[in-house]
Design a protein around this motif. Structure first.
Motif, PDB file in Angstrom:
ATOM      1  N   ILE A 291       0.846  -1.191   0.000  1.00 32.59           N
ATOM      2  CA  ILE A 291       0.000   0.000   0.000  1.00 32.59           C
ATOM      3  C   ILE A 291       0.886   1.246   0.000  1.00 32.59           C
ATOM      4  O   ILE A 291       1.680   1.429   0.926  1.00 32.59           O
ATOM      5  CB  ILE A 291      -0.928   0.020   1.225  1.00 32.59           C
ATOM      6  N   PRO A 292       0.778   2.106  -1.018  1.00 32.29           N
ATOM      7  CA  PRO A 292       1.581   3.334  -1.014  1.00 32.29           C
ATOM      8  C   PRO A 292       1.278   4.167   0.231  1.00 32.29           C
ATOM      9  O   PRO A 292       0.109   4.323   0.616  1.00 32.29           O
ATOM     10  CB  PRO A 292       1.123   4.054  -2.292  1.00 32.29           C
ATOM     11  N   PRO A 293       2.303   4.699   0.872  1.00 32.98           N
ATOM     12  CA  PRO A 293       2.062   5.472   2.093  1.00 32.98           C
ATOM     13  C   PRO A 293       1.346   6.787   1.815  1.00 32.98           C
ATOM     14  O   PRO A 293       1.611   7.462   0.829  1.00 32.98           O
ATOM     15  CB  PRO A 293       3.467   5.720   2.648  1.00 32.98           C
ATOM     16  N   ARG A 294       0.445   7.125   2.713  1.00 33.76           N
ATOM     17  CA  ARG A 294      -0.274   8.392   2.627  1.00 33.76           C
ATOM     18  C   ARG A 294       0.394   9.466   3.482  1.00 33.76           C
ATOM     19  O   ARG A 294       0.268  10.651   3.203  1.00 33.76           O
ATOM     20  CB  ARG A 294      -1.715   8.174   3.103  1.00 33.76           C
ATOM     21  N   TYR A 295       1.114   9.038   4.512  1.00 35.40           N
ATOM     22  CA  TYR A 295       1.742   9.984   5.437  1.00 35.40           C
ATOM     23  C   TYR A 295       3.182   9.565   5.729  1.00 35.40           C
ATOM     24  O   TYR A 295       3.484   8.375   5.812  1.00 35.40           O
ATOM     25  CB  TYR A 295       0.983  10.031   6.767  1.00 35.40           C
ATOM     26  N   VAL A 296       4.050  10.563   5.902  1.00 32.48           N
ATOM     27  CA  VAL A 296       5.427  10.328   6.343  1.00 32.48           C
ATOM     28  C   VAL A 296       5.614  11.023   7.684  1.00 32.48           C
ATOM     29  O   VAL A 296       5.273  12.207   7.840  1.00 32.48           O
ATOM     30  CB  VAL A 296       6.456  10.869   5.328  1.00 32.48           C
ATOM     31  N   ALA A 297       6.149  10.305   8.647  1.00 35.07           N
ATOM     32  CA  ALA A 297       6.406  10.849   9.980  1.00 35.07           C
ATOM     33  C   ALA A 297       7.903  11.099  10.136  1.00 35.07           C
ATOM     34  O   ALA A 297       8.698  10.161  10.161  1.00 35.07           O
ATOM     35  CB  ALA A 297       5.921   9.873  11.050  1.00 35.07           C
ATOM     36  N   ASP A 298       8.283  12.359  10.171  1.00 37.45           N
ATOM     37  CA  ASP A 298       9.668  12.753  10.390  1.00 37.45           C
ATOM     38  C   ASP A 298       9.667  13.726  11.564  1.00 37.45           C
ATOM     39  O   ASP A 298       9.038  14.790  11.491  1.00 37.45           O
ATOM     40  CB  ASP A 298      10.244  13.417   9.130  1.00 37.45           C
ATOM     41  N   SER A 299      10.339  13.362  12.649  1.00 40.50           N
ATOM     42  CA  SER A 299      10.259  14.136  13.892  1.00 40.50           C
ATOM     43  C   SER A 299      10.873  15.524  13.776  1.00 40.50           C
ATOM     44  O   SER A 299      10.652  16.376  14.634  1.00 40.50           O
ATOM     45  CB  SER A 299      10.943  13.366  15.029  1.00 40.50           C
ATOM     46  N   ARG A 300      11.629  15.775  12.708  1.00 43.71           N
ATOM     47  CA  ARG A 300      12.320  17.063  12.592  1.00 43.71           C
ATOM     48  C   ARG A 300      11.393  18.179  12.121  1.00 43.71           C
ATOM     49  O   ARG A 300      11.549  19.335  12.515  1.00 43.71           O
ATOM     50  CB  ARG A 300      13.501  16.930  11.629  1.00 43.71           C
TER      51      ARG A 300
END
Length: 209
Positions: free
Chosen positions: A113-122
């Motif tokens: 499943i292509p990702p809908r969200y990217v989580a980058d803490s910066r």
């Protein structure tokens, strides 16, 4: 340390291409929330670059080191994202094997499943492209990969176990044709277009040399 706010609605995510992360000490590499997949970034195996093609060229060798990525009918497909933090530098997310339920055993059809969200803490991640692998070769983009309804981001990247790389620029909201490219000698060669009337089914018209 407070957690960073997350973009909750689909409409906002499409505008900003964003999702922020929980604290780094507790974050997972990928997970599902309802029908949507979230992935962590950046992927340490990929060196960030101001040239997105330099990031793309690193993806296949790194993904093919993952479990079952080259195992053909017994293989695993991986999906991820290419994104920036608004600083002109491109990053790759962690690849995700998450997919809809499939039968156990050999199969000629693999999905993720292509990702809908990217989580980058910066900072807030702005997604440019999704990428996914195929555990066979030769294996180009499938009709499903090209369907208008499956396009989330501006660019879609696909590669097979031999690291033949295909790029789709779907142009879904424009009368401009979609464009299909092959990566050859560190350049993109236009090999097909998807006419406006064919975008729904992702039908490709070959382009002559």
């Amino acid at each position: 340390m407070p957690a960073v706010l997350v973009c909750r609605t689909a409409a906002l995510s499409l505008i900003l291409g964003c999702a922020a992360a929980p604290e780094p000490s507790t974050i997972r590499d990928y997970w599902r929330s309802g029908q949507h997949v979230h992935v962590r970034g950046p992927w340490e195996a990929i060196t960030p670059s101001t040239d997105v093609d330099e990031v793309i060229d690193q993806l296949c060798p790194a993904v093919m080191e993952l479990p079952r990525a080259t195992d053909r009918d017994y293989g695993q497909e991986y999906c991820g994202a290419i994104y920036s933090l608004g600083d002109g530098i491109y990053y790759a997310s962690m690849p995700s094997p998450l997919s809809e339920p499939v039968p156990v055993g050999p199969s000629k059809k693999k999905t993720c499943i292509p990702p809908r969200y990217v989580a980058d803490s910066r900072w807030r991640a702005v997604v440019l492209a999704d990428f996914h692998s195929h555990p066979w070769s030769p294996s180009g983009m499938t009709p499903t990969d090209r369907l208008a309804q499956t396009q989330i981001w501006t660019i879609r990247i696909q590669f097979d176990r031999a690291c033949t790389i295909t790029k789709l620029v779907p142009n879904p909201d424009s009368e401009q044709p979609g464009e299909v490219y092959l990566r050859q000698r560190n350049r993109w060669k236009l090999v097909g277009i998807i006419k406006h009337e064919d975008k729904g089914l992702g039908f490709v018209t070959d382009v002559d040399d």
